[in-house]
Scaffold this active site. Structure first.
Site, PDB file in Angstrom:
ATOM      1  N   ALA A  66       0.843  -1.190   0.000  1.00 54.32           N
ATOM      2  CA  ALA A  66       0.000   0.000   0.000  1.00 54.32           C
ATOM      3  C   ALA A  66       0.884   1.247   0.000  1.00 54.32           C
ATOM      4  O   ALA A  66       2.059   1.204   0.370  1.00 54.32           O
ATOM      5  CB  ALA A  66      -0.920  -0.003   1.217  1.00 54.32           C
ATOM      6  N   GLY A 112      -0.257  -5.283   0.685  1.00 47.55           N
ATOM      7  CA  GLY A 112      -1.453  -5.319  -0.136  1.00 47.55           C
ATOM      8  C   GLY A 112      -1.241  -6.022  -1.455  1.00 47.55           C
ATOM      9  O   GLY A 112      -2.186  -6.589  -2.029  1.00 47.55           O
ATOM     10  N   GLU A 115      -1.796  -9.544  -0.680  1.00 47.24           N
ATOM     11  CA  GLU A 115      -3.223  -9.729  -0.443  1.00 47.24           C
ATOM     12  C   GLU A 115      -3.994  -9.792  -1.759  1.00 47.24           C
ATOM     13  O   GLU A 115      -4.951 -10.558  -1.895  1.00 47.24           O
ATOM     14  CB  GLU A 115      -3.754  -8.605   0.442  1.00 47.24           C
ATOM     15  N   GLU A 137       3.553  -5.526   7.230  1.00 44.74           N
ATOM     16  CA  GLU A 137       2.845  -4.413   7.866  1.00 44.74           C
ATOM     17  C   GLU A 137       3.109  -4.292   9.361  1.00 44.74           C
ATOM     18  O   GLU A 137       3.163  -3.189   9.909  1.00 44.74           O
ATOM     19  CB  GLU A 137       1.326  -4.550   7.650  1.00 44.74           C
TER      20      GLU A 137
END
Length: 212
Positions: A66, A112, A115, A137
């Site tokens: 991200a 992300g 993910e 993260e």
């Protein structure tokens, strides 16, 4: 300028991440909006499309995670929850596509980015040492927010998933293959061609998804 592009060849579409004016691809409001729009376009094609491959045009980078600047700009818990929920919705739409989806990982696939690949039905990568896969993260004091904590245990098992999530450990492509996180490793220069061949093999029943 768009960060994502979609190319359709017969029954297989290829979605390519290539963030303009940047050495890396990241997930932010713009890229997630574009991704949502492309998922809608793919859905509208209906049965004319059989598979979607997701890859990156960046050298050694799939998706680095991200956008940290956007995360730093969050000023309230409500805003954080809203952004995470929107991300879950987009990746949920990807996971629910009624066709074969395969992430072709050519480099760093973090946060992300991982993910997103977990929302695909299949994942492949290259033999390259540039492939780094993980959910780092926790090292920034946050947890994965796009559904990866639910999807990862279903793929690699709860023990390995908890280790990756809680330690922020980053693994190589070879270990990802060992864990069952990716199904095949291909030469870097032939990643897209080999992925297309693999996907066609899955569609035709000539290939089978490898289990752990």
């Amino acid at each position: 300028m768009s960060a994502l592009s979609l190319e359709i060849k017969g029954e297989i579409a290829t979605l390519t991440f290539d963030q303009p004016d940047s050495k890396v691809n990241v997930l932010n409001t713009q890229t997630m909006t574009e991704l949502s729009q492309i998922i809608g376009q793919v859905r509208e094609k209906g049965s004319s499309l059989k598979a979607l491959i997701i890859t990156s045009a960046k050298s050694g980078i799939f998706i680095a995670g991200a956008d940290i600047k956007e995360i730093e700009g969050i000023t309230s818990p409500e805003e954080a929850i809203d952004k995470a929920e929107k991300g879950k919705l987009v990746l949920g739409d990807l996971a629910r596509l009624d066709l074969m989806t395969c992430a072709a990982i050519n480099g760093a696939c973090l946060g992300g980015g991982l993910e997103l690949t977990l929302a695909c039905k299949h994942r492949v990568a290259t033999f390259s040492d540039k492939v780094k896969i993980g959910l780092p993260e926790v090292k920034l004091g946050i947890l994965p927010g796009f559904g990866g904590t639910v999807r990862l245990p279903k793929i690699v098992g709860p023990t390995r998933a908890l280790d990756m999530i809680l330690s922020g450990r980053i693994i190589s492509g070879k270990n990802a293959m060992k864990y069952g996180l990716v199904e095949r490793l291909f030469p870097e220069k032939r990643l897209l061609e080999e992925t297309e061949s693999y996907v066609k093999g899955l569609l035709e029943g000539r290939e089978k998804k490898k289990r752990k």
